[in-house]
Design a protein around this motif. Structure first.
Motif, PDB file in Angstrom:
ATOM      1  N   GLY A   1       1.717  16.399 -12.616  1.00  0.00           N
ATOM      2  CA  GLY A   1       0.848  16.434 -11.497  1.00  0.00           C
ATOM      3  C   GLY A   1       1.786  15.346 -10.428  1.00  0.00           C
ATOM      4  N   ARG A   2       0.685  14.538  -9.926  1.00  0.00           N
ATOM      5  CA  ARG A   2       1.266  13.727  -8.904  1.00  0.00           C
ATOM      6  C   ARG A   2       1.835  12.577  -9.393  1.00  0.00           C
ATOM      7  NH1 ARG A   2      -1.699  13.756  -3.074  1.00  0.00           N
ATOM      8  NH2 ARG A   2      -1.131  15.942  -2.473  1.00  0.00           N
ATOM      9  N   TRP A   3       1.708  12.365 -10.698  1.00  0.00           N
ATOM     10  CA  TRP A   3       2.354  11.292 -11.454  1.00  0.00           C
ATOM     11  C   TRP A   3       3.744  11.434 -12.057  1.00  0.00           C
ATOM     12  CZ3 TRP A   3      -0.435   6.750 -11.569  1.00  0.00           C
ATOM     13  CH2 TRP A   3      -1.964   6.645 -11.167  1.00  0.00           C
ATOM     14  N   SER A   4       4.418  10.303 -12.130  1.00  0.00           N
ATOM     15  CA  SER A   4       5.909  10.300 -12.319  1.00  0.00           C
ATOM     16  C   SER A   4       6.158   9.147 -13.251  1.00  0.00           C
ATOM     17  CB  SER A   4       6.973  10.463 -11.442  1.00  0.00           C
ATOM     18  OG  SER A   4       8.034  10.561 -11.667  1.00  0.00           O
ATOM     19  N   THR A   5       6.676   9.284 -14.481  1.00  0.00           N
ATOM     20  CA  THR A   5       7.200   7.992 -15.209  1.00  0.00           C
ATOM     21  C   THR A   5       8.501   8.141 -15.760  1.00  0.00           C
ATOM     22  OG1 THR A   5       6.745   9.527 -17.237  1.00  0.00           O
ATOM     23  CG2 THR A   5       5.037   8.004 -16.362  1.00  0.00           C
TER      24      THR A   5
ATOM     25  N   PHE B   1      10.973   0.024 -16.980  1.00  0.00           N
ATOM     26  CA  PHE B   1       9.809   1.499 -16.910  1.00  0.00           C
ATOM     27  C   PHE B   1       9.248   1.294 -15.390  1.00  0.00           C
ATOM     28  CE2 PHE B   1       5.715   2.766 -17.244  1.00  0.00           C
ATOM     29  CZ  PHE B   1       5.585   3.919 -18.028  1.00  0.00           C
ATOM     30  N   GLN B   2       9.096   2.487 -15.065  1.00  0.00           N
ATOM     31  CA  GLN B   2       8.241   2.616 -13.705  1.00  0.00           C
ATOM     32  C   GLN B   2       7.167   3.650 -13.845  1.00  0.00           C
ATOM     33  OE1 GLN B   2       9.771   5.138 -10.041  1.00  0.00           O
ATOM     34  NE2 GLN B   2      10.309   2.844  -9.566  1.00  0.00           N
ATOM     35  N   LEU B   3       6.000   3.642 -13.438  1.00  0.00           N
ATOM     36  CA  LEU B   3       5.031   4.600 -13.301  1.00  0.00           C
ATOM     37  C   LEU B   3       4.534   4.516 -11.652  1.00  0.00           C
ATOM     38  CD1 LEU B   3       2.517   6.593 -14.312  1.00  0.00           C
ATOM     39  CD2 LEU B   3       1.175   4.585 -14.419  1.00  0.00           C
ATOM     40  N   ARG B   4       4.795   5.871 -11.054  1.00  0.00           N
ATOM     41  CA  ARG B   4       4.364   6.081  -9.629  1.00  0.00           C
ATOM     42  C   ARG B   4       3.624   7.053  -9.436  1.00  0.00           C
ATOM     43  NH1 ARG B   4       9.591   8.263  -9.984  1.00  0.00           N
ATOM     44  NH2 ARG B   4       9.983  10.013  -8.529  1.00  0.00           N
ATOM     45  N   TYR B   5       2.701   6.993  -8.398  1.00  0.00           N
ATOM     46  CA  TYR B   5       1.911   8.087  -7.819  1.00  0.00           C
ATOM     47  C   TYR B   5       2.606   8.576  -6.625  1.00  0.00           C
ATOM     48  CZ  TYR B   5      -2.074  10.530  -6.212  1.00  0.00           C
ATOM     49  OH  TYR B   5      -3.095  11.362  -5.609  1.00  0.00           O
TER      50      TYR B   5
ATOM     51  N   SER C   1       2.805  10.814  -1.111  1.00  0.00           N
ATOM     52  CA  SER C   1       3.493  11.456  -0.119  1.00  0.00           C
ATOM     53  C   SER C   1       4.959  11.089  -0.204  1.00  0.00           C
ATOM     54  CB  SER C   1       2.819  11.011   1.228  1.00  0.00           C
ATOM     55  OG  SER C   1       3.296   9.949   1.845  1.00  0.00           O
ATOM     56  N   ALA C   2       5.747  11.879   0.365  1.00  0.00           N
ATOM     57  CA  ALA C   2       7.166  11.659   0.450  1.00  0.00           C
ATOM     58  C   ALA C   2       7.620  10.148   0.808  1.00  0.00           C
ATOM     59  CB  ALA C   2       8.065  12.791   1.087  1.00  0.00           C
ATOM     60  N   SER C   3       6.699   9.733   1.898  1.00  0.00           N
ATOM     61  CA  SER C   3       7.059   8.516   2.698  1.00  0.00           C
ATOM     62  C   SER C   3       6.391   7.347   1.870  1.00  0.00           C
ATOM     63  CB  SER C   3       6.680   8.757   4.076  1.00  0.00           C
ATOM     64  OG  SER C   3       5.268   9.046   4.255  1.00  0.00           O
ATOM     65  N   PHE C   4       5.536   7.559   0.802  1.00  0.00           N
ATOM     66  CA  PHE C   4       4.913   6.465   0.373  1.00  0.00           C
ATOM     67  C   PHE C   4       4.153   6.739  -1.045  1.00  0.00           C
ATOM     68  CE2 PHE C   4       0.923   3.970  -0.331  1.00  0.00           C
ATOM     69  CZ  PHE C   4       1.560   2.854  -0.434  1.00  0.00           C
ATOM     70  N   GLU C   5       4.850   5.869  -1.870  1.00  0.00           N
ATOM     71  CA  GLU C   5       4.751   6.302  -3.365  1.00  0.00           C
ATOM     72  C   GLU C   5       4.371   5.047  -3.871  1.00  0.00           C
ATOM     73  OE1 GLU C   5       7.734   8.116  -5.339  1.00  0.00           O
ATOM     74  OE2 GLU C   5       7.386  10.006  -4.165  1.00  0.00           O
ATOM     75  N   PRO C   6       3.127   4.384  -4.108  1.00  0.00           N
ATOM     76  CA  PRO C   6       2.825   3.268  -4.732  1.00  0.00           C
ATOM     77  C   PRO C   6       2.980   3.428  -6.329  1.00  0.00           C
ATOM     78  CG  PRO C   6       0.665   4.341  -4.197  1.00  0.00           C
ATOM     79  CD  PRO C   6       1.818   5.199  -3.828  1.00  0.00           C
ATOM     80  N   GLY C   7       3.274   2.302  -6.927  1.00  0.00           N
ATOM     81  CA  GLY C   7       3.495   2.468  -8.358  1.00  0.00           C
ATOM     82  C   GLY C   7       3.725   1.164  -9.234  1.00  0.00           C
ATOM     83  N   PHE C   8       3.941   1.227 -10.401  1.00  0.00           N
ATOM     84  CA  PHE C   8       3.852  -0.257 -11.514  1.00  0.00           C
ATOM     85  C   PHE C   8       5.366  -0.177 -11.978  1.00  0.00           C
ATOM     86  CE2 PHE C   8       3.552  -1.119 -15.869  1.00  0.00           C
ATOM     87  CZ  PHE C   8       3.198  -2.604 -15.813  1.00  0.00           C
TER      88      PHE C   8
ATOM     89  N   VAL D   1       5.206  -1.810  -6.856  1.00  0.00           N
ATOM     90  CA  VAL D   1       6.400  -1.387  -6.388  1.00  0.00           C
ATOM     91  C   VAL D   1       5.896  -0.327  -5.311  1.00  0.00           C
ATOM     92  CG1 VAL D   1       7.011   0.340  -8.185  1.00  0.00           C
ATOM     93  CG2 VAL D   1       8.761  -0.414  -6.389  1.00  0.00           C
ATOM     94  N   PHE D   2       6.644  -0.263  -4.221  1.00  0.00           N
ATOM     95  CA  PHE D   2       6.225   0.886  -3.278  1.00  0.00           C
ATOM     96  C   PHE D   2       7.593   1.309  -2.940  1.00  0.00           C
ATOM     97  CE2 PHE D   2       3.043  -2.576  -2.894  1.00  0.00           C
ATOM     98  CZ  PHE D   2       1.826  -1.639  -2.827  1.00  0.00           C
ATOM     99  N   LEU D   3       7.781   2.758  -2.695  1.00  0.00           N
ATOM    100  CA  LEU D   3       8.580   3.475  -2.619  1.00  0.00           C
ATOM    101  C   LEU D   3       8.411   4.671  -1.594  1.00  0.00           C
ATOM    102  CD1 LEU D   3       8.127   3.433  -5.942  1.00  0.00           C
ATOM    103  CD2 LEU D   3      10.348   3.800  -6.051  1.00  0.00           C
ATOM    104  N   GLY D   4       9.511   5.267  -0.974  1.00  0.00           N
ATOM    105  CA  GLY D   4       9.426   6.414  -0.060  1.00  0.00           C
ATOM    106  C   GLY D   4      10.586   6.730   0.503  1.00  0.00           C
TER     107      GLY D   4
END
Length: 237
Positions: A142-146, A170-174, A177-184, A198-201
């Motif tokens: 779904g919207r989760w990516s590992t 290792f990274q788990l992110r939600y 949106s394309a501009s903002f993905e919070p993660g661990f 971690v925050f990505l976008g």
């Protein structure tokens, strides 16, 4: 609104972490690689890893400045200049690195996406060499990516020093949106464990992209109680 089932996400997360923790490691906090190649793309990349003091000020930093270009839709080459900076000193270029990323599978072709990472680095003063062969895995729910990186480093300096090291990330992110993905993220070591947020976008400008990442990680096994800040800016055109 349909909600994502978290059970397969958590099951997959546990599985990947078990794979990581069963391997001996000597990990450095850096970035998590993804097993994909952007076709017809040039790339400028700048990233920094900073060791923070008790007041969260950068005490020591490692910089990477890279320029890359795809060879085809499966292969990407990048050249890095690697520098170090101590408090109240300028950045000094210490090493040069060539990196090759190979996309082994099409996205979604199999249960997990797979890529290969090859690196060779030479330090300027010591003439020490380091090579790396890494396996890159990524899976979406779904919207989760590992993502999981398993890397194997070999260091050598003429006939004086030879050593194998292993690095895992290792990274788990939600994908909010394309501009903002919070993660661990987690970086594992047989002596140290770093975990953090971690925050990505990315922002698109026609065919061009500006990609950003920032993360704050903390050592959790209380050996040195260190904090690390990592940041990345990448421009694709």
């Amino acid at each position: 609104m349909k909600r994502t089932n978290l059970i397969p996400v958590l099951t997959h997360l546990v599985g990947l972490l078990l794979v990581a923790t069963m391997m001996p490691a000597n990990a450095d906090v850096d970035k998590v690689y993804h097993p994909y190649v952007e076709a017809d793309t040039y790339e400028f990349e700048s990233r920094v890893i900073s060791l923070l003091d008790s007041e969260l000020a950068a005490d020591f930093s490692i910089y990477r400045f890279g320029f890359g270009k795809d060879v085809n839709d499966k292969l990407f080459l990048e050249l890095y200049l690697i520098g170090q900076k101590e408090t109240d000193k300028n950045i000094e270029i210490e090493a040069v690195e060539i990196e090759v990323l190979y996309q082994a599978t099409e996205q979604g072709e199999y249960w997990v996406d797979i890529g290969l990472l090859f690196e060779i680095e030479q330090e300027r003063e010591s003439q020490e060499w380091e090579t790396n062969i890494g396996l890159l895995f990524e899976k979406e729910f779904g919207r989760w990516s590992t993502s999981l990186n398993l890397q194997n480093f070999y260091e050598f300096q003429d006939n004086k020093r030879h050593a194998w090291n292993h690095s895992q990330a290792f990274q788990l992110r939600y994908r909010n949106s394309a501009s903002f993905e919070p993660g661990f993220e987690a970086y594992l070591d047989k002596e140290d464990i770093f975990v953090g947020v971690v925050f990505l976008g990315q922002f698109s400008f026609g065919q061009n992209k500006l990609i950003w990442e920032v993360g704050l990680l903390q050592e959790v096994n209380n050996r040195n109680d260190e904090s690390v800040l990592r940041a990345l800016v990448e421009y694709e055109f």
